[in-house]
Design a protein around this motif. Sequence first.
Motif, PDB file in Angstrom:
ATOM      1  N   MET A 180       0.013  19.889   9.826  1.00 63.32           N
ATOM      2  CA  MET A 180      -0.916  19.021   9.103  1.00 63.32           C
ATOM      3  C   MET A 180      -0.220  18.425   7.884  1.00 63.32           C
ATOM      4  SD  MET A 180      -4.554  20.005   7.264  1.00 63.32           S
ATOM      5  CE  MET A 180      -5.401  20.253   8.815  1.00 63.32           C
ATOM      6  N   THR A 181      -0.327  17.105   7.739  1.00 65.70           N
ATOM      7  CA  THR A 181       0.189  16.445   6.542  1.00 65.70           C
ATOM      8  C   THR A 181      -0.817  16.595   5.416  1.00 65.70           C
ATOM      9  OG1 THR A 181       1.419  14.837   7.848  1.00 65.70           O
ATOM     10  CG2 THR A 181       0.948  14.258   5.573  1.00 65.70           C
ATOM     11  N   ASP A 182      -0.367  17.112   4.287  1.00 66.47           N
ATOM     12  CA  ASP A 182      -1.257  17.301   3.155  1.00 66.47           C
ATOM     13  C   ASP A 182      -1.429  15.998   2.395  1.00 66.47           C
ATOM     14  OD1 ASP A 182      -1.635  19.997   3.756  1.00 66.47           O
ATOM     15  OD2 ASP A 182       0.179  20.565   2.686  1.00 66.47           O
ATOM     16  N   LEU A 183      -2.392  15.997   1.488  1.00 65.10           N
ATOM     17  CA  LEU A 183      -2.792  14.766   0.813  1.00 65.10           C
ATOM     18  C   LEU A 183      -2.945  15.013  -0.681  1.00 65.10           C
ATOM     19  CD1 LEU A 183      -4.004  11.805   1.079  1.00 65.10           C
ATOM     20  CD2 LEU A 183      -6.232  12.921   1.305  1.00 65.10           C
ATOM     21  N   VAL A 184      -2.534  14.031  -1.460  1.00 60.20           N
ATOM     22  CA  VAL A 184      -2.857  13.990  -2.878  1.00 60.20           C
ATOM     23  C   VAL A 184      -3.693  12.745  -3.135  1.00 60.20           C
ATOM     24  CG1 VAL A 184      -1.966  13.716  -5.217  1.00 60.20           C
ATOM     25  CG2 VAL A 184      -0.812  15.264  -3.633  1.00 60.20           C
ATOM     26  N   ILE A 185      -4.846  12.925  -3.748  1.00 65.85           N
ATOM     27  CA  ILE A 185      -5.692  11.801  -4.153  1.00 65.85           C
ATOM     28  C   ILE A 185      -5.544  11.674  -5.658  1.00 65.85           C
ATOM     29  CG2 ILE A 185      -7.986  10.782  -4.097  1.00 65.85           C
ATOM     30  CD1 ILE A 185      -8.709  12.689  -1.847  1.00 65.85           C
ATOM     31  N   GLY A 186      -4.914  10.591  -6.095  1.00 66.49           N
ATOM     32  CA  GLY A 186      -4.612  10.436  -7.507  1.00 66.49           C
ATOM     33  C   GLY A 186      -5.580   9.546  -8.244  1.00 66.49           C
ATOM     34  N   ASN A 187      -5.853   9.907  -9.499  1.00 67.76           N
ATOM     35  CA  ASN A 187      -6.636   9.084 -10.415  1.00 67.76           C
ATOM     36  C   ASN A 187      -8.039   8.798  -9.880  1.00 67.76           C
ATOM     37  OD1 ASN A 187      -7.361   7.552 -12.631  1.00 67.76           O
ATOM     38  ND2 ASN A 187      -6.288   5.717 -11.933  1.00 67.76           N
TER      39      ASN A 187
END
Length: 418
Positions: A1-8
């Motif tokens: 699974m590709t992880d995710l960063v949701i910024g701002n």
Amino acid sequence: MTDLVIGNVHPWGGQPVDLVIENGVVAKVSDVSATGPADHATAARTYLDGGGRLILPALSDVHLHLDSSCLGLPVRRYTGGPGRWGRIMNDREHWRSAERTVTERASFTLAVAVANGATRIRTHAQVDADSGLDKLEGVLAARERYAEVADVQIVAFPQVGILREPGVVGLLDAALRAGADLIGGIDPCEIDRDPVRHLDAVFLLAERHQVDVDIHLHEAGELGLFTLSLILERVEALGMQGRVTISHARCLASRLPGVAAAIARLAANEVAITHAAGGNGWELPLLELAAAGVRVGVGMDGQRDFWSPYGNGDMLDRAWQLAFTNGFSGDAEIEHALAIATWGGAGVIDRRLGVLDRLGLHPGFEPGDPAEFLLVEALSPTEAVMDRPAERTVVHRGAVIEVDTALEGFEWPGGKGR
């Protein structure tokens, strides 16, 4: 699974943060990175620039009838008789002539719901002597089509009752073997006129298949409170705390002296409530239910079907309706209506999630919370409810999703595409 960063992004309109998501859950919440998106980008991690948008828990539609929906098709003239029974029979008379199959209609409605941000859904599928398992099979097919973008529970729902026609208990048993997740019931006194045998059948099937229960209870006033007490007696006797939902629970809107005791008993037995944000005597005592710690969710119910011309597949719109019908005007109250339409419904489906037991809670963003999110261009939750922005980013199981809503022959409600 590709992880995710949701910024701002601004959770519930609060201070801007970056969200780090790993394995489908929130791993970390931190101040917005001073070094920018490149700081988060790796081969195993995707970066989504939130652009300062509002982020909310994903919407949850926990009282839906995918099998009857005619969303996206021309609105028909209403042909039903008076009252609930007239609507039930109107559906029975016309569902086969609804222009498109159950699978097609359920698929389009589910696609619209998910595209609008509802990734957690509980739908009822009618099972009766007329339709057999046809409607259930249509809903199962729709669920399979969109299995990668939404988690869908299906209730085997005896809308015409369990006892009025022969063979219904067997059909419900077959529905649970075919893939339905819960067993339903409906108005044991008013429809079947035999609440003991009706509830015997419901709870026997629940025990046989080890499934939860979701019973429609439209019965009002003292009659509804009586039926509710019978259901709660079963929960207590069978040790089914946390495994039963009452849909509509109109009797709680009566303001009769017995309502407070009923709410306390619901809380003690962890019985959840779902409804459709109705007005005109259907407004539930949401603040009292919250104070008692009762799990409450809301849904679109039927949509442009043979019961009603209302519905547009947008649970953010239903949050507005919930606030409006309850006379909410303060930000905390409106946010609570939105919380019911997001986290509240999620808690009905997954009772491990925290309960909305007071105003001002902003759940969904603690480490370990499921990465189910909706991003919209709004400064606050109240603004999101009032404006229902069309542009939305939906995150399901920690990944940004897109949904194909271009099913041939259907039109997006209101003529808008997402």
